[in-house]
Design a protein around this motif. Sequence first.
Motif, short mmCIF file in Angstrom:
data_model
loop_
_atom_site.label_atom_id
_atom_site.label_comp_id
_atom_site.label_asym_id
_atom_site.label_seq_id
_atom_site.Cartn_x
_atom_site.Cartn_y
_atom_site.Cartn_z
N ARG A 9 45.25 -17.02 -29.93
CA ARG A 9 44.39 -17.73 -28.97
C ARG A 9 45.18 -18.08 -27.71
O ARG A 9 44.72 -17.86 -26.58
CB ARG A 9 43.83 -18.97 -29.64
N ALA A 10 46.37 -18.64 -27.87
CA ALA A 10 47.18 -19.02 -26.72
C ALA A 10 47.58 -17.80 -25.89
O ALA A 10 47.57 -17.84 -24.65
CB ALA A 10 48.43 -19.77 -27.18
N LEU A 11 47.89 -16.70 -26.57
CA LEU A 11 48.27 -15.48 -25.88
C LEU A 11 47.09 -14.92 -25.08
O LEU A 11 47.24 -14.50 -23.92
CB LEU A 11 48.75 -14.45 -26.91
N TRP A 12 45.89 -14.94 -25.68
CA TRP A 12 44.70 -14.47 -24.99
C TRP A 12 44.40 -15.33 -23.77
O TRP A 12 44.06 -14.81 -22.70
CB TRP A 12 43.51 -14.45 -25.94
N GLU A 13 44.51 -16.63 -23.88
CA GLU A 13 44.21 -17.50 -22.74
C GLU A 13 45.18 -17.28 -21.59
O GLU A 13 44.80 -17.43 -20.42
CB GLU A 13 44.19 -18.95 -23.20
N GLU A 14 46.41 -16.91 -21.90
CA GLU A 14 47.36 -16.57 -20.84
C GLU A 14 47.06 -15.20 -20.25
O GLU A 14 47.21 -14.98 -19.03
CB GLU A 14 48.79 -16.61 -21.39
N TYR A 15 46.62 -14.27 -21.08
CA TYR A 15 46.41 -12.89 -20.65
C TYR A 15 45.08 -12.70 -19.92
O TYR A 15 44.98 -11.87 -19.01
CB TYR A 15 46.47 -11.96 -21.86
N ALA A 16 44.06 -13.45 -20.31
CA ALA A 16 42.69 -13.22 -19.82
C ALA A 16 42.60 -13.14 -18.30
O ALA A 16 41.97 -12.21 -17.77
CB ALA A 16 41.75 -14.30 -20.36
N PRO A 17 43.20 -14.08 -17.54
CA PRO A 17 43.05 -13.99 -16.08
C PRO A 17 43.82 -12.83 -15.45
O PRO A 17 43.63 -12.53 -14.26
CB PRO A 17 43.59 -15.33 -15.60
N LEU A 18 44.67 -12.15 -16.24
CA LEU A 18 45.48 -11.05 -15.72
C LEU A 18 44.93 -9.68 -16.09
O LEU A 18 45.36 -8.66 -15.52
CB LEU A 18 46.91 -11.16 -16.25
N ALA A 19 43.99 -9.64 -17.03
CA ALA A 19 43.57 -8.36 -17.62
C ALA A 19 43.04 -7.40 -16.57
O ALA A 19 43.41 -6.22 -16.54
CB ALA A 19 42.54 -8.61 -18.72
#
Length: 218
Positions: free
Chosen positions: A192-202
């Motif tokens: 979850r933490a990794l996705w929240e960091e990655y989401a705005p960069l995808a």
Amino acid sequence: MTFSLLGRCARTGQFGAAVTTSSIAVGTRVPFLAAGLGGVLTQHRTDPRLGPRGLDLLRSGCSAEAALAAIIASTPDHRWRQVAVMDRQGRTAHFDGERVKPCRSVAHGKDVVALGNILANEQVAPAMMEAFLAAGDQPLAERLLRALEAGEAAGGEHGEVTSASLLVLDREVFPYVDLRIDKADGPIPKLRALWEEYAPLADGFVQRAIDPEDAPVI
């Protein structure tokens, strides 16, 4: 000792999968996806060869049901396998071999199939499906992750999970999202933490591939 799901976003055409288990590096073995085509999950006594085989069958024009039937018919050890398939229309099919250990759980919904083995109870897969459907206004990766969290909250598997994976294919041959926790306590919160960091960069990572002149600095 694994629970997972395949999902499709009818709005974007994305396909995705999320999975967690008690063994190491589950993302390398269970989920297989192709852009615009569909996906396969292969688990329990996992045979990763079934993923590419299933995608080839979908590519040849097979429906989810037909692809699954062909996979099982050509697999001598199918008694040990738990497999799910989703085709380009979002249709789903699954198979539980007779040697797949209980508690088993499976649930099919519109554009989603969830399943698991060696689970705490039979409510795990329905909880995942319902969470996926309830988050219908969210990006596909978020819907998949919420479903995985719901499966854990419903009881999860008998033991502690240690690895988890979130995979989404969009329009390109490379993944839109491919995040993995390969070995950790509490891998789902870490995912979850990794996705929240990655989401705005995808989107920026995709743009760097297809339009590098105007791509953002990440």
